[in-house]
Scaffold this motif. Structure first.
Motif, mmCIF file in Angstrom:
data_model
loop_
_atom_site.group_PDB
_atom_site.id
_atom_site.type_symbol
_atom_site.label_atom_id
_atom_site.label_comp_id
_atom_site.label_asym_id
_atom_site.label_seq_id
_atom_site.Cartn_x
_atom_site.Cartn_y
_atom_site.Cartn_z
ATOM 1 N N ASP A 159 75.037 16.402 -27.183
ATOM 2 C CA ASP A 159 75.589 15.823 -27.793
ATOM 3 C C ASP A 159 74.607 14.785 -28.500
ATOM 4 N N ALA A 160 73.499 15.459 -30.191
ATOM 5 C CA ALA A 160 73.225 14.687 -29.782
ATOM 6 C C ALA A 160 72.820 13.434 -30.970
ATOM 7 N N VAL A 161 71.993 12.982 -31.004
ATOM 8 C CA VAL A 161 72.136 12.024 -32.825
ATOM 9 C C VAL A 161 70.604 11.845 -32.842
ATOM 10 N N ILE A 162 70.099 12.218 -33.820
ATOM 11 C CA ILE A 162 68.631 12.182 -34.411
ATOM 12 C C ILE A 162 68.402 10.537 -34.991
ATOM 13 N N GLU A 163 67.336 9.644 -34.241
ATOM 14 C CA GLU A 163 67.237 8.679 -34.397
ATOM 15 C C GLU A 163 65.982 8.720 -35.572
ATOM 16 N N HIS A 164 65.792 7.899 -36.452
ATOM 17 C CA HIS A 164 64.711 7.676 -37.077
ATOM 18 C C HIS A 164 64.650 8.443 -39.147
ATOM 19 N N VAL A 165 64.771 9.497 -38.097
ATOM 20 C CA VAL A 165 64.717 11.069 -39.274
ATOM 21 C C VAL A 165 64.227 10.238 -40.337
ATOM 22 N N THR A 166 62.912 10.136 -40.384
ATOM 23 C CA THR A 166 61.594 9.498 -41.741
ATOM 24 C C THR A 166 62.036 10.739 -42.942
ATOM 25 N N GLU A 167 61.694 11.936 -42.090
ATOM 26 C CA GLU A 167 61.619 13.287 -43.197
ATOM 27 C C GLU A 167 62.555 13.601 -43.145
ATOM 28 N N GLY A 168 63.473 13.353 -43.290
ATOM 29 C CA GLY A 168 64.895 14.121 -43.221
ATOM 30 C C GLY A 168 64.775 14.959 -44.578
ATOM 31 N N TRP A 169 65.279 13.591 -45.453
ATOM 32 C CA TRP A 169 65.375 14.583 -46.668
ATOM 33 C C TRP A 169 64.694 15.143 -47.443
ATOM 34 N N ILE A 217 72.553 3.427 -40.570
ATOM 35 C CA ILE A 217 71.429 2.980 -41.756
ATOM 36 C C ILE A 217 70.772 1.735 -39.759
ATOM 37 N N HIS A 218 69.646 1.798 -39.864
ATOM 38 C CA HIS A 218 69.856 0.923 -38.217
ATOM 39 C C HIS A 218 67.807 -0.275 -38.334
ATOM 40 N N MET A 219 67.838 -0.650 -38.144
ATOM 41 C CA MET A 219 66.722 -2.466 -38.057
ATOM 42 C C MET A 219 65.772 -1.436 -37.026
ATOM 43 N N ASP A 220 66.026 -0.886 -35.551
ATOM 44 C CA ASP A 220 64.791 -0.954 -34.729
ATOM 45 C C ASP A 220 64.612 -2.370 -34.234
ATOM 46 N N ALA A 221 65.244 -3.351 -34.160
ATOM 47 C CA ALA A 221 64.022 -4.067 -34.078
ATOM 48 C C ALA A 221 65.069 -5.242 -33.009
ATOM 49 N N THR A 222 64.482 -7.356 -33.282
ATOM 50 C CA THR A 222 65.456 -8.019 -31.975
ATOM 51 C C THR A 222 65.541 -8.742 -33.039
ATOM 52 N N SER A 223 65.146 -10.156 -33.825
ATOM 53 C CA SER A 223 65.597 -10.156 -34.433
ATOM 54 C C SER A 223 65.957 -10.306 -36.335
ATOM 55 N N SER A 224 65.307 -9.430 -36.399
ATOM 56 C CA SER A 224 65.341 -9.287 -37.794
ATOM 57 C C SER A 224 66.522 -8.021 -38.329
ATOM 58 N N THR A 225 67.083 -7.572 -36.839
ATOM 59 C CA THR A 225 68.457 -7.014 -36.872
ATOM 60 C C THR A 225 69.397 -7.658 -38.210
ATOM 61 N N ALA A 226 68.967 -9.056 -37.927
ATOM 62 C CA ALA A 226 69.804 -9.465 -38.706
ATOM 63 C C ALA A 226 69.899 -9.220 -40.369
ATOM 64 N N ASP A 270 72.914 21.663 -41.697
ATOM 65 C CA ASP A 270 74.012 22.604 -41.272
ATOM 66 C C ASP A 270 74.229 22.544 -40.150
ATOM 67 N N ALA A 271 73.341 21.555 -38.993
ATOM 68 C CA ALA A 271 73.735 21.923 -37.632
ATOM 69 C C ALA A 271 74.825 20.732 -37.059
ATOM 70 N N GLY A 272 75.013 20.193 -38.013
ATOM 71 C CA GLY A 272 75.976 19.133 -37.676
ATOM 72 C C GLY A 272 75.604 17.950 -36.722
ATOM 73 N N VAL A 273 74.232 17.315 -36.897
ATOM 74 C CA VAL A 273 74.074 16.739 -35.787
ATOM 75 C C VAL A 273 73.874 15.420 -37.002
ATOM 76 N N PRO A 274 74.282 14.387 -36.201
ATOM 77 C CA PRO A 274 74.886 13.099 -37.578
ATOM 78 C C PRO A 274 73.117 12.207 -37.111
ATOM 79 N N CYS A 275 72.800 11.298 -37.514
ATOM 80 C CA CYS A 275 71.915 10.372 -37.923
ATOM 81 C C CYS A 275 71.832 8.975 -37.980
ATOM 82 N N SER A 276 70.913 8.303 -37.636
ATOM 83 C CA SER A 276 70.409 7.322 -37.247
ATOM 84 C C SER A 276 69.486 6.291 -38.132
#
Length: 389
Positions: A243-253, A300-309, A261-267
């Motif tokens: 049951d996968a989630v792909i994270e970052h996905v920079t070249e996803g576009w 959409i995520h920040m992948d960070a610490t305080s800048s998560t704000a 088609d794969a039905g995999v959500p992305c962060s």
């Protein structure tokens, strides 16, 4: 009981009430509507002229496990002694007194996933927490909440520099497969012993974590920036039924239709760090919108610490670059909760869900907007300076 009245209530569940009420009993939402009967004696917050919405959900961070404002002694997010460490548990590395928790709380982020980083092929188990509490057990929303894996540059660089495997993408996939196959064998041996009433095999903490991923008891969160690594992540997920989630996905576009088609959500993210390495060079704020348009469930995520704000700010920038406003809002609320595996509890204002509510002075994407009230589990967690508690 607590009633938040007269505000523009954006439920993120398909309805917006221009002058709505959110009624809270204890730590749960009991009603959301324009015509809510408020029992006598109920405490009220008048949100007239304000926006009321669910607290933001950060679907990928290292808050509390990568110390903010400290050096190596607070960096507990990568166990770089070996490339496969599924038995690492985020809860053992989180510092509830990390200053970043206060920053994200004041920004209206009421749920966040945090855990091991991407140095390892299998880094360990993440946890979903809320940014209130002095002991990590009191902060937990769901634990474990994701088995972290990683493909691409990071594991190759970390272990290649140590003259260890993996040094190639082939090596990365091979070692992950090997660990998953060992997990399948371990699960079969346990099931056989239980079925036949014989002695159980010795406990293997590494394999117990892998088995939770194989059994889909938690999502497998696979770090992949480059298109070819995204495809490998999908391939591995199909091979082992993850049951996968792909994270970052920079070249996803570039392969948005394939991901859909794969039905995999992305962060998707981060965006605030620029392009510090080759696999992030194709980064564009258009990416989340293009993925959503193809039919992918996008957070959409920040992948960070305080800048998560800054999470709503960067969601707004993605909106500016073509992502529909509703999709961008969902990407930091209900879709982020879905991607994180906690949508049964948070991410929208609905009856029965956790009473995690924020009151904003203006639109979420306006940088001048202030988070005036943050309510977590039905209790005030933050009130902006100058307002009544």
């Amino acid at each position: 009981m607590l009633a938040i009245t007269n505000g523009k209530v954006m439920t993120m569940a398909g309805q917006t009430f221009e002058r709505g009420t959110v009624l809270i009993d204890g730590d749960k939402i009991v009603d959301v509507d324009e015509n809510v009967v408020i029992p006598n004696g109920t405490e009220t917050i008048d949100a007239g002229g304000k926006i009321v919405m669910p607290g933001y959900v950060e679907s990928h961070s290292h808050v509390g496990i990568w110390g903010d404002g400290v050096a190596w002694e607070g960096r507990d997010f990568n166990e770089t002694s070996e490339p496969v460490t599924p038995h690492m548990r985020a809860i053992d590395g989180i510092n509830p007194f990390d200053r970043a928790f206060e920053d994200v709380l004041q920004a209206g982020i009421t749920t966040l996933l945090t855990g091991p980083g991407s140095a390892n092929l299998i880094g360990g188990e993440w946890v979903a927490i809320k940014p209130v509490g002095r002991v990590v057990e009191d902060m937990i929303l769901r634990d474990p909440c994701g088995l972290k894996m990683a493909l691409g540059e990071n594991p190759r660089r970390v272990y290649g520099d140590q003259r260890k495997s993996p040094v190639t993408r082939m090596g990365e996939a091979a070692l992950i497969r090997e660990a998953l196959l060992k997990g399948e064998a371990y699960a079969r041996s346990v099931e056989k012993a239980e079925r036949e009433g014989t002695e159980l095999p010795d406990r293997d903490l590494r394999m117990e974590a892998v088995v939770r991923g194989l059994r889909r008891e938690e999502r497998t969160r696979i770090h992949a920036h480059a298109a070819q690594d995204i495809v490998t992540a999908v391939r591995l997920s199909r091979e082992f039924g993850l049951d996968a989630v792909i994270e970052h996905v920079t070249e996803g576009w570039k392969i948005a239709d394939f991901i859909a088609d794969a039905g995999v959500p992305c962060s998707v993210g981060p965006f605030h760090v620029g392009r510090p390495k080759i696999e992030m060079s194709p980064m564009t704020f258009k990416n989340p919108g293009l993925l959503a348009a193809a039919g992918v469930t996008v957070a959409i995520h920040m992948d960070a610490t305080s800048s998560t704000a800054l999470l709503p700010v960067f969601a707004g920038l993605c909106c500016r670059e073509g992502m529909p406003e509703e999709e961008a809002l969902k990407a930091i609320t209900i879709n982020a909760a879905i991607v994180s595996g906690v949508a049964d509890r948070v991410g929208s204002l609905e009856k029965g869900k956790d009473a995690d509510v924020i009151i904003l002075s203006g639109h979420p994407f306006d940088v001048m907007t202030k988070v005036e009230h943050v309510i977590i589990n039905g209790k005030p967690a933050h009130v902006a300076e100058g307002l009544d508690a």
